[in-house]
Design an enzyme around this catalytic site. Structure first.
Site, PDB file in Angstrom:
ATOM      1  CG  ASN A   9      -1.691   1.221   1.459  1.00  0.00           C
ATOM      2  OD1 ASN A   9      -1.773   2.065   0.569  1.00  0.00           O
ATOM      3  ND2 ASN A   9      -2.287   1.353   2.636  1.00  0.00           N
ATOM      4  CE  LYS A  11      -0.118   3.249   4.798  1.00  0.00           C
ATOM      5  NZ  LYS A  11      -0.151   3.363   6.252  1.00  0.00           N
ATOM      6  CG  HIS A  95      -5.888   1.924   5.116  1.00  0.00           C
ATOM      7  ND1 HIS A  95      -5.478   2.900   5.995  1.00  0.00           N
ATOM      8  CD2 HIS A  95      -4.866   1.041   5.013  1.00  0.00           C
ATOM      9  CE1 HIS A  95      -4.243   2.614   6.392  1.00  0.00           C
ATOM     10  NE2 HIS A  95      -3.850   1.493   5.817  1.00  0.00           N
ATOM     11  CD  GLU A  97      -3.037   5.545   6.675  1.00  0.00           C
ATOM     12  OE1 GLU A  97      -3.040   5.570   5.428  1.00  0.00           O
ATOM     13  OE2 GLU A  97      -2.103   5.043   7.336  1.00  0.00           O
ATOM     14  CD  GLU A 167      -3.537  -2.522   7.148  1.00  0.00           C
ATOM     15  OE1 GLU A 167      -2.424  -2.738   6.683  1.00  0.00           O
ATOM     16  OE2 GLU A 167      -4.210  -1.519   6.863  1.00  0.00           O
ATOM     17  N   GLY A 173       2.401   2.298  10.642  1.00  0.00           N
ATOM     18  CA  GLY A 173       3.352   3.388  10.464  1.00  0.00           C
ATOM     19  C   GLY A 173       4.040   3.814  11.752  1.00  0.00           C
ATOM     20  CB  SER A 212       5.177  -1.713  11.839  1.00  0.00           C
ATOM     21  OG  SER A 212       4.746  -0.381  12.045  1.00  0.00           O
TER      22      SER A 212
END
Ligand code: PGA
Length: 251
Positions: A9, A11, A95, A97, A167, A173, A212
Site C-alpha cells: 500500500n 498510500k 483502510h 486512515e 491492521e 506506520g 509495520s
C-alpha cells in the site's frame, strides 16, 4: 491450502520519477511462484504502474473507489468500473486512515465493497482496533463489528471473492508490530466468525496482517496458521525490502 498474498500500500507517496524508480526495482525482483503479489499506488499513478509492470506477475489495485460501480456525476471519485478499465484487479476498502481521517463509516464502506465486487474487483476489507480499544480489551469486539457490518448487509458469501486485512491502528506506520501471537489471535477470531456462517468461505479467505511489517518480522508473522500474508505500507516503498517480505511469504 490458501495461497499467500503480499500487497504493498503506497498510500499518498510518490512522484512520477520515484514511481518509475520503484517500478524498475519491482521489475528486477525474482518473485516466488507460490505468492500473489499486488501493489496499490495512488490513483494518479495507476496507468504508469500497470504499463510499467506489464509482463510481471504483480497485480495492481486502488486504495479507494466510489460507492457507485459505474462512471457518472460524482466529482472527485473514481468508479470501480474505471479502475477495471485501467487494469486494476483489487481495491482497498476501509483502510483505517480512510475510516479515521476521511470519516468513512461502515454504511459507506459496504456500498464501496459491493460496488467494487459488482465490477469484478476483489475488495480487500481492512479492519482493526485503536490502541485505546485494545487497552480496553475491545479488540475482538471492534474487529468483529467491522466485519459483521459487511456480513449482515451483503452476506458471508461475498468473502469467497474478497480478502481481509487485519491492521491494528496502533501498529500502522508506528514501528510497533503486533506480536505474531496477537495477530494470530485476531485472525483466528475473524476466521471463526466467518466459519460460524460458512466454513468453506472461512477456510478459503485470505487474511493479511498489516502494521509495520518488515523483512525482519515477516517470517514469524507469516508463519502463523491464520496469517496468509501481509498488507505492507512503508516497507513496500523500497523494492528490495518488499521483495524480501514477498520471499518470506513464499517460505
Ligand atoms: P505500515 O502500513 O506497514 O507502514 O505500518 C500498513 C498499512 O497501513 O497498510
Amino acid at each position: 491450502m490458501r495461497r499467500p498474498m503480499v500487497a504493498g500500500n503506497w498510500k499518498m507517496h510518490g512522484t512520477r520519477a520515484s514511481v518509475a524508480e520503484l517500478i524498475e526495482g519491482l521489475g528486477h525482483l525474482a518473485l516466488p511462484s507460490g505468492v500473489d503479489v499486488a501493489v496499490f499506488p495512488p490513483c494518479l499513478f495507476i496507468n504508469q504502474v500497470v504499463d510499467g509492470l506489464e509482463g510481471k506477475s504483480i497485480s495492481v489495485g486502488a486504495q479507494n473507489s466510489a460507492v457507485e460501480s459505474k462512471q457518472g456525476a460524482l466529482t472527485g471519485e473514481v468508479a470501480p468500473s474505471q479502475l477495471v478499465d485501467a487494469g486494476c484487479s483489487l481495491v482497498l476498502v476501509g483502510h483505517s486512515e480512510r475510516r479515521q481521517i476521511m470519516g468513512e463509516r461502515d454504511g459507506m464502506l459496504i456500498r464501496k465493497f459491493a460496488a467494487a465486487q459488482a465490477c469484478g474487483l476483489t475488495p480487500v476489507l481492512c479492519v482493526g482496533e485503536t490502541l485505546e480499544q485494545r487497552e480496553a480489551g475491545q479488540t475482538l469486539e471492534v474487529v468483529g463489528r467491522q466485519l459483521d457490518s459487511v456480513i449482515e448487509e451483503l452476506g458471508v458469501g461475498v468473502f469467497a471473492k474478497a480478502v481481509i486485512a487485519y491492521e491494528p491502528v496502533w501498529a500502522i506506520g508506528t514501528g510497533l508490530t503486533a506480536s505474531p501471537q496477537q495477530a494470530q489471535d485476531v485472525h483466528a477470531a475473524i476466521r471463526a466468525q466467518l466459519a460460524a456462517k460458512n466454513s468453506e468461505v472461512a477456510q478459503g479467505v485470505r487474511l493479511l496482517y498489516g502494521g509495520s511489517v518488515k523483512a525482519a518480522n515477516a517470517v514469524e508473522l507469516f508463519g502463523m496458521p491464520d496469517i496468509d500474508g501481509g498488507l505492507i505500507g512503508g516497507a513496500s516503498l523500497n523494492a528490495d525490502e518488499f521483495g524480501a517480505i514477498i520471499r518470506a511469504a513464499g517460505n
